[in-house]
Enzyme design. Structure first.
Site, PDB file in Angstrom:
ATOM      1  N   ASP A 188       0.830  -1.201   0.000  1.00  0.00           N
ATOM      2  CA  ASP A 188       0.000   0.000   0.000  1.00  0.00           C
ATOM      3  C   ASP A 188       0.872   1.261   0.000  1.00  0.00           C
ATOM      4  O   ASP A 188       1.893   1.308   0.689  1.00  0.00           O
ATOM      5  CB  ASP A 188      -0.886  -0.036   1.258  1.00  0.00           C
TER       6      ASP A 188
ATOM      7  N   GLU B  12      10.799 -15.671  -4.244  1.00  0.00           N
ATOM      8  CA  GLU B  12       9.654 -16.411  -4.827  1.00  0.00           C
ATOM      9  C   GLU B  12       8.331 -15.682  -4.614  1.00  0.00           C
ATOM     10  O   GLU B  12       7.277 -16.166  -5.029  1.00  0.00           O
ATOM     11  CB  GLU B  12       9.512 -17.763  -4.098  1.00  0.00           C
TER      12      GLU B  12
HETATM   13  C1  NOJ Z   1      -4.568   2.953  -0.908  1.00  0.00           C
HETATM   14  C2  NOJ Z   1      -5.702   2.029  -0.623  1.00  0.00           C
HETATM   15  O1  NOJ Z   1      -6.015   1.313  -1.784  1.00  0.00           O
HETATM   16  C3  NOJ Z   1      -6.825   2.892  -0.119  1.00  0.00           C
HETATM   17  O2  NOJ Z   1      -8.036   2.180  -0.042  1.00  0.00           O
HETATM   18  C4  NOJ Z   1      -6.412   3.472   1.213  1.00  0.00           C
HETATM   19  O3  NOJ Z   1      -7.421   4.346   1.684  1.00  0.00           O
HETATM   20  C5  NOJ Z   1      -5.104   4.238   1.102  1.00  0.00           C
HETATM   21  N1  NOJ Z   1      -4.114   3.535   0.327  1.00  0.00           N
HETATM   22  C6  NOJ Z   1      -4.512   4.513   2.458  1.00  0.00           C
HETATM   23  O4  NOJ Z   1      -4.045   3.321   3.027  1.00  0.00           O
END
Ligand code: NOJ
Length: 524
Positions: A198, A257
């Site tokens: 993320d 991997e």
């Molecule tokens: C990207 C995620 O896909 C989204 O849903 C989230 O609100 C933000 N990052 C913050 O973590």
């Protein structure tokens, strides 16, 4: 060759996939029960959005414990059953890692607030007020307002690029790096095949925490999206030093991997590509089409430019739990669906890892969520920018709440039509679902012929003519018929988004508007 080189991914937004308990929230047992459907569809790897213990302020992207499962979704034993069943069906599993920020309920942050002298204080980014007494710099939160919140007790601000309850971690602190090594090891030991990282472009910040240059005027009434767009984000994201973190993760035992797929949410091609290869990530999610209105000429050009920079480093997506569904963005109805499917056919033939977002295989448009039912923090700040419409429950069958739950769904939305459901589409061989499934099958069947690099051949603007080894794809994204010259030799038709093509073609073909075809080289 890495397993992800020829795979197809599927994103499960766990809250909205399938509820097994009747509490209105999707869960692991619900996903496990439907893994057979995903195997039938023909995907290879399932990415599950965050399921960790969390106050759910950002629906799981606010993690309070990185090595647990929120009781809403099950427990570690349910997680293991999910991985075990996936394994039996030949499916791989990827999980969402959220390293940019924690929840304010994470024990690290609680300790950091409780005692400014605690080691955990330096897990986060606390700073004294700026010269005028306000926030230390002009950075904005993606979800609205400044990216800094004042901590009365200590007289310092802390940084959060998202909600105030999502404090950013300090990735210059070796203790944070060590803690995440352990988190990755924990899940690798539990059998996951990869991680979707993320906010992968923002872990490191510029060491001076300098202001971002303002490039557009900023109105007081600006939505969060408009406010973010008013700045050039050179200091709060995109730092080259972030790559050290991914290189470190890839050097953990067994990690070679595991697919490391970054949510590198930048539209700058060179920057996105810089995280690949020696930048540590195996793949970057492709965001060049996101949040954009339909523009076939620009879209085909974007896909071409990205595929030419790295022909197997992109995880091709046009849909996710963060934005309006493509058929809706692309003007809705059959036209919107055909436009999305034409481009998806191109994704499916390019090297790289395409991801289906749950419901995309059905050609789903956005669900309707009334203003009074909005749940997403972004939607609460600005209804038009809210992410609820793409997060409405998966429609399994024409039933109360489309078979998603026996209770009341966590997100209220307008009922889906019977023909939008999986049950109805599985029963209809002409449905979008069957065509999508056929596309995935053709991708798999032709994989041995898709060797060598990608060659983009001459074609009219808005039309892609792409050759990968013995496989040729033509995608006419425009609204008019296109005359396209095929390379010498015969080409047998293996897939078409709409029926009408001849079995074997050569020379110049006429491709109807908003359709795509896949050919295989064949003797004339
Ligand atoms: C990207 C995620 O896909 C989204 O849903 C989230 O609100 C933000 N990052 C913050 O973590």
């Amino acid at each position: 060759m890495s397993w992800w080189a020829s795979a197809v991914g599927y994103e499960v937004y766990i809250r909205s996939f399938a509820d097994s308990t009747g509490d209105g929230v999707g869960d692991f047992a619900g996903v496990t029960e439907h893994l057979e459907y995903l195997a039938w569809l023909g995907v290879d790897v399932v990415w599950v959005t965050p399921f960790y213990p969390s106050p759910q302020a950002d629906f799981g992207y606010d993690v309070a414990d990185y090595t647990g499962v929120d009781p809403l979704y099950g427990d570690l034993a349910e997680f293991d059953r999910f991985v075990g069943r996936a394994d039996e069906l030949g499916l791989r599993v990827m999980i969402d890692l959220v390293p940019n920020h924690t929840s304010s309920e994470h024990p690290w942050f609680k300790a950091a607030l409780a005692d400014p002298a605690s080691p955990e204080r330096d897990y986060y980014i606390f700073r004294p007020p700026g010269p005028g007494g306000g926030p230390p710099n002009n950075w904005r939160s993606h979800f609205g307002g400044p990216a800094w919140t004042f901590d009365e007790a200590s007289g310092e601000y802390y940084l959060h690029l998202f909600l105030a309850v999502q404090p950013d971690l300090n990735w210059t602190n070796p203790a944070v790096r060590d803690a995440f090594d352990d988190i990755l090891r924990f899940w690798m030991d539990r059998g996951v095949d990869g991680f979707r990282v993320d906010v992968a472009h923002a872990l490191m910040k510029h060491p001076d925490l300098a202001d971002n240059p303002q490039i557009l005027p900023l109105d007081r009434a600006a939505t969060p999206g408009q406010a973010m767009a008013a700045f050039d984000h050179v200091n709060d994201m995109g730092q080259a030093s972030t790559r050290e973190i991914y290189r470190r993760w890839k050097s953990l035992p067994g990690a070679d991997e595991k697919a490391l797929v970054g949510e590198v949410y930048v539209k700058d091609l060179a920057l996105s590509a810089s995280y690949l290869g020696d930048g540590g990530l195996d793949l970057s999610l492709f965001f060049a089409l996101n949040r954009r209105e339909w523009d076939p000429v620009a879209f085909v050009e974007e896909i071409r430019a990205w595929s030419e920079v790295s022909d197997n480093g992109f995880a091709w997506t046009m849909a996710s739990h963060d934005e309006n569904r493509p058929p809706t963005r692309f003007r809705g109805g059959d036209l919107g669906r055909a436009r999305a499917f034409t481009l998806w056919t191109l994704f499916a033939t390019l090297p790289g890892l395409p991801f289906v977002y749950q419901g995309e295989e059905l050609g789903l448009e956005d669900g309707y969520v009334a203003p009074e039912d909005v749940q997403d923090p972004v939607g609460l700040a600005a209804y038009a920018e809210g992410r609820d419409p793409c997060r409405t429950p998966m429609p399994w069958k024409p039933d109360r709440h489309s078979g998603f739950t026996t209770g009341e769904p966590w997100l209220k939305s307008a009922p889906r039509r019977p023909e939008e459901t999986i049950a109805a589409q599985r029963a209809d061989p002409e449905s979008h679902l069957h065509r999508f499934r056929r596309l995935l099958a053709v991708r798999r069947e032709l994989a041995p012929l898709r060797t060598g690099g990608v060659e983009w051949l001459a074609a009219p603007a808005g039309v892609a003519l792409v050759r990968v080894g013995q496989v040729l794809t033509v995608a006419n994204a425009t609204d008019v018929e296109a005359e396209v010259g095929l390379p010498p030799g015969g080409w047998s038709l293996e897939f078409e988004t709409a029926t009408g093509g001849d079995r074997v073609e050569s020379g110049t073909v006429t491709v109807p508007p908003t359709t795509a075809r896949i050919y295989q080289a064949s003797p004339l």
